[in-house]
Motif scaffolding. Structure first.
Motif: not given
Length: 644
Positions: A573-576, A602-608
């Motif tokens: 969740g911290d990835f930005s 990362l995919q589960a958190e909706g991250k790029n």
């Protein structure tokens, strides 16, 4: 085991590849980007080793995008390629003019678990015969070469286990004399409880052994003065900071040896060593501010020829007057490039030398004292040859706590060198370092218009024991700060635009890229991880499968006391910032799951996140196809998120 080998004569193709002629070219600007395939080319030769008579050399040879062990005739005769199948080729050594011994390794299933086994193979130089040098009883470790004969006979000393169970005597390797041409064994030393590593002198007498507890946490050094004496314990070590004082070379003089040990300032230096008292004597060589890598030894005479050290680049300081004079002569034959002796025949009359610098992939040349000609042997990059691309230099900067460190800076050729988009490229290891050598990643990125900075952050090797230990407990913390501080230093100098920075790394460098995206995303426009570690706890569990995993676990705990706190896997969740993950399924150093799980979270958190799997890829880019696919993905990713 012999079935994984096949000898294939490809004389015509190999000679054509090795016959390239080129002259050094002046540095030129390259406003038009070169094709990615140029940088993905495998080096034509890797680690060439001359036969004792200087008539052949053995090396890894790139053929049609893959690497093979090759035995090549210097005069342009037949070339033999040896394929290792799905086994890894770890090393090769000439035994005499007709025979080589190779070390290979392979992962196998054993009672539901994975086991990594090592083996030794004898290969006749003409490719006509391959001999398995281990017996049917050989267990996990079977490829420890102690010595090769110097009288022309095809004899070696080989240490091997005969059991995988610590409760059995065969778990502790015995030493056999082996005829490489026939595979016949004669035991010269039985296994001794606790001793996994044996060392022989130049005459083939086993003189030392390193003993260890099952977990590797306690070690002892055994020594005997000759082949008729009993072994005695002469040194003990416990913990990650306690080292055994193991001689680097047994000298021909009775009771004399050489040892690498820290000087009073904490830098590894070369010392005389008295085997009777186990005490160091005169300091023979040291490099102010740097550790030496070790001595260069004449394999026939067991005498010191020089010392290898990496300062801004790796070089050999030849203490032997004849070798020093030869190096000087060869350097005088080349204008504007560095020359290093890579291999030599038994009488030093034939030499293979590497020519190039950090901005060019370089080439290997052969020199014979008989005709005193310096002739090209192989261009490492068949497209670039000796062409120079983007300039490289070493800079120094200070971290936020005042610690000074070095970094390797590559700037795009023809650029102003000001306000450039920047790629931060941390090295792997982390017990390693970058220097001024050809780097196909850095040169490719510079070719796309980026400045590249490769910091030798705290914990890097080569800068003394104190600098190395400053990395302890600092994975993802102060080590990460050092990387950010390199960016700050370049921005303050006007070289880099701090608003256009991406981080790209492999292995530990891949971990650092993930940690940057998770912890310091506001500083970076994107992050690229090749074969990166995302979960330190899982890495410790994986490494524990190998022998003496306890010592490795202790070391890892000292690097990062709280694994989860600094493992990017637990903080998706911290990835930005956008992330590119690339990993080979056949990576045996960092498991493929390290990237797969990171991508899923990362995919589960909706991250790029973009995840690319290389089905045949390993940890070291041994296949040209994998190099090219990585560079193309890297180029597209950088162009999208941090265009130059």
């Amino acid at each position: 085991m012999a079935k994984i080998w096949g000898a294939l004569a490809v004389a015509t193709a190999a000679v054509a590849l090795l016959g390239a002629q080129a002259q050094p070219q002046a540095s030129v600007a390259t406003p038009v980007a070169l094709d990615a395939a140029v940088f993905a080319e495998l080096p034509m030769l890797t680690h060439p080793a001359l036969s004792p008579d200087g008539k052949r050399f053995a090396a890894q040879l790139a053929v049609r995008g893959q690497q093979y062990l090759a035995v090549v005739a210097i005069d342009g005769g037949a070339t033999q390629l040896i394929a290792t199948g799905d086994a890894d080729l770890n090393w090769w050594r000439w035994v005499n003019d007709e025979w080589l011994v190779l070390g290979v390794s392979k992962a196998i299933s054993f009672r539901g678990d994975q086991m990594y086994i090592t083996r030794a193979i004898g290969v006749r130089a003409d490719g006509g015969k391959v001999v398995a040098l281990n017996t049917h009883e050989t267990a996990q470790l079977g490829g420890q070469l102690l010595w090769t004969a110097h009288d022309g006979t095809p004899r070696i000393l080989l240490a091997a286990q005969t059991s995988v169970y610590t409760s059995e005597r065969g778990f502790w390797p015995q030493v056999d004399e082996v005829d490489v041409s026939t595979g016949k064994h004669r035991m010269v030393l039985g296994g001794r409880e606790g001793v996994m590593d044996w060392y022989a002198d130049g005459a083939g007498v086993v003189r030392m052994g390193i003993g260890s507890t099952d977990d590797g946490r306690q070690r002892r050094l055994l020594y005997r003065a000759d082949g008729h004496s009993d072994f005695r314990v002469v040194d003990r070590a416990k913990g990650i900071h306690d080292d055994l004082l193991v001689p680097s070379l047994f000298l021909p003089e009775s009771g004399k040896a050489l040892v690498v040990q820290d000087d009073d300032k904490g830098f590894a230096s070369l010392w005389e060593f008295d085997l009777a008292t186990m005490q160091t004597g005169k300091r023979l060589f040291g490099a102010p501010g740097y550790d030496i890598a070790g001595p260069m030894v004449d394999p026939v005479r067991s005498t010191l020829l020089g010392v290898q050290v990496t300062e801004h680049r790796t070089a050999i300081y030849w203490s032997d007057p004849a070798m020093a004079a030869l190096k000087k002569k060869l350097a005088g034959m080349v204008q504007g490039a560095q020359v290093e002796i890579a291999s030599f025949s038994a009488d030093h009359s034939v030499v293979i030398a590497k020519v190039g610098d950090a901005s060019a992939p370089g080439a290997y040349f052969v020199y014979r004292t008989t005709d005193q000609l310096f002739q090209p042997l192989a261009m490492n990059n068949q497209t670039l040859k000796l062409r120079r691309l983007h300039p490289v230099k070493t800079i120094r900067y200070k971290a936020r706590d005042g610690l000074e460190m070095e970094a390797v800076l590559t700037l795009p050729s023809g650029s102003t060198g000001k306000n450039l988009p920047l790629i931060l490229m941390p090295h792997g290891g982390p017990s390693a370092r970058d220097d001024e050598d050809w780097d196909w990643w850095a040169q490719f990125v510079a070719d796309r218009g980026y400045a590249v900075i490769q910091p030798n952050y705290r914990g890097s090797t080569g800068y003394g024991t104190a600098f190395l230990r400053k990395g302890e407990g600092q994975w993802g913390l102060a080590m990460q700060d050092d990387l950010n501080d390199a960016v700050t230093a370049l921005a303050e100098q006007g070289i880099a635009d701090p608003k256009r920075v991406c981080v790209v790394g492999g292995s530990y460098g891949g971990y650092a890229a993930l940690r940057a995206a998770q912890r310091d995303g506001k500083l970076f426009r994107c992050a690229v991880s090749f074969a990166g570690v995302s979960d330190l706890g899982r890495m410790v569990g994986y490494d524990s499968q190998f022998l003496f995993g306890g010592a490795g676990k202790d070391w890892m705990k000292a690097q990062a006391p709280d694994f989860k706190a600094v493992s990017p896997l637990y903080h998706p969740g911290d990835f930005s910032t956008p992330v590119l993950l690339v990993h080979g399924r056949k990576d045996r150093r960092v498991p493929f799951q390290q990237s797969k799980l990171m991508a899923e979270r990362l995919q589960a958190e909706g991250k790029n996140v973009t995840f690319i799997e290389q089905p045949e890829g390993d940890h070291f880019f041994t296949r040209q196809e994998d190099r090219l696919s990585f560079l193309k993905a890297l180029e597209a990713f950088l162009a999208k998120y941090n265009p130059a």
